[in-house]
Design an enzyme around this catalytic site. Structure first.
Site, mmCIF file in Angstrom:
data_model
loop_
_atom_site.group_PDB
_atom_site.id
_atom_site.type_symbol
_atom_site.label_atom_id
_atom_site.label_comp_id
_atom_site.label_asym_id
_atom_site.label_seq_id
_atom_site.Cartn_x
_atom_site.Cartn_y
_atom_site.Cartn_z
ATOM 1 C CB SER A 190 28.314 -8.677 38.541
ATOM 2 O OG SER A 190 27.383 -9.923 38.538
ATOM 3 C CG HIS A 223 27.188 -8.684 43.692
ATOM 4 N ND1 HIS A 223 28.665 -8.698 43.686
ATOM 5 C CD2 HIS A 223 26.911 -9.552 42.553
ATOM 6 C CE1 HIS A 223 29.230 -9.581 42.807
ATOM 7 N NE2 HIS A 223 27.905 -10.241 42.233
ATOM 8 C CD GLU A 269 30.247 -7.322 46.704
ATOM 9 O OE1 GLU A 269 31.507 -7.224 47.103
ATOM 10 O OE2 GLU A 269 29.864 -7.366 45.472
ATOM 11 C CG ASN A 325 32.425 -9.185 40.044
ATOM 12 O OD1 ASN A 325 33.036 -10.599 40.076
ATOM 13 N ND2 ASN A 325 31.231 -8.906 40.096
#
Length: 309
Positions: free
Chosen positions: A115, A136, A148, A187
């Site tokens: 993450s 990700h 990602e 994130n």
């Protein structure tokens, strides 16, 4: 669409690893799911079967037949791609890839599901940094379309192309993160939103339920169709600038987690898995919400994919 690879290994049979294995198996690829923790693999297969009923009810048996399990990392030896999905511990990930580097052939591609840990730091454990990327995935990994793909400083264009092709074949919408920065894209944005939401709760501006209601039924429903930068264009960048000029100085910008967040963690109120967080969770409610949200997310994602073409 031509199959970009025929097999892969997933290391780690938790929620993320199970979802990734289910996703690729449902698309016809042979998958080996690896986890040395006792009981992890039978639990993962039960989760995978439940998830497949959400989006592949007619192909559950076929998908499950494509997944073999092993407690031994050596089972990844013949894989074209290895996706690691173990807990977010840098040294654990580095140790696994160091061992995989010795086990797998020189053409095997490596991907770490993280993450926000540094892809450069994890990739430093292998000799094939050019064949190493971050991937990700988002929970549930087999339902949320976006992934990602994060370069390290030495990732080759060929590696990026092959991994993104494999993800597109699996029905994902991969985006390339060109620089290895903490939290990547999603994130960083998610934590900025959560920091402000927690601050509003801490200050007594509104209840947790009402803060979530605002986000779900205003920002959330709009963000499904229009990202924040496109929305600024639609509303007018001049309007955004005018609001930013007076609002930014009042927004939460602390550099450490809030006192409320710290108190929740220290008291063991860590969310649905503990029974208490910002909400109260019984085991039955947690299971029902997970099941219902997975089904709803799958339906929404399918609709959005059709809409986007």
């Amino acid at each position: 669409m031509e199959t970009p690879l025929k097999n892969l290994a997933v290391v780690g049979a938790g929620a993320m690893g199970s979802g990734i294995a289910a996703l690729f198996a449902s698309k016809g690829l042979q998958v080996v799911l690896i986890d040395p923790v006792e009981g992890a693999l039978p639990r993962a297969l039960a989760v995978i079967e439940r998830q497949l009923t959400v989006y592949a009810p007619d192909g559950i048996r076929q998908a499950l037949a494509r997944i073999r399990t092993s407690p031994d990392l050596q089972a990844a030896a013949g894989s074209e791609l290895v996706i690691e999905a173990v807990p977010e511990k840098l040294e654990l990930k580095r140790d696994i890839f160091s061992r995989l580097d010795a086990i797998c052939g020189p053409r095997t591609l490596f991907a770490t599901n993280t993450s926000g840990l540094s892809i450069n730091a994890i990739a430093s454990a292998v000799s094939r940094r050019d064949r190493f990327v971050g991937t990700h995935f988002f929970t549930p990994a087999d339902v949320i379309p976006l992934v990602e793909v994060v370069r390290n400083d030495d990732t080759s264009p060929e590696t990026v192309d092959r991994v993104m092709a494999a993800l597109r074949f699996a029905g994902k919408r991969p985006v390339l993160v060109r620089r290895d920065i903490p939290g990547f894209i999603a994130n960083r944005i998610q934590h900025a939103l959560a920091r402000e939401a927690i601050s509003l709760l801490e200050k007594g501006v509104a209840s947790a339920e009402d803060i979530d209601e605002v986000v779900k039924w205003s920002l959330g429903i709009r963000l499904a169709l229009s990202g924040p930068l496109e929305q600024r264009d639609m509303n007018g960048i001049d309007v955004h600038y005018a609001i930013a000029s007076y609002l930014y100085k009042d927004l939460e910008n602390r550099q450490e987690p809030s006192a409320l967040l710290k108190q929740k963690v220290e008291s063991g109120q860590i969310g649905a898995k503990s029974g208490q967080g910002f909400y109260t969770w019984s085991p039955e409610r947690r299971e029902r919400v997970l099941r219902e949200k997975s089904a709803a997310l799958a339906e929404l994602a399918e609709w959005l994919q059709r809409k986007a073409g």
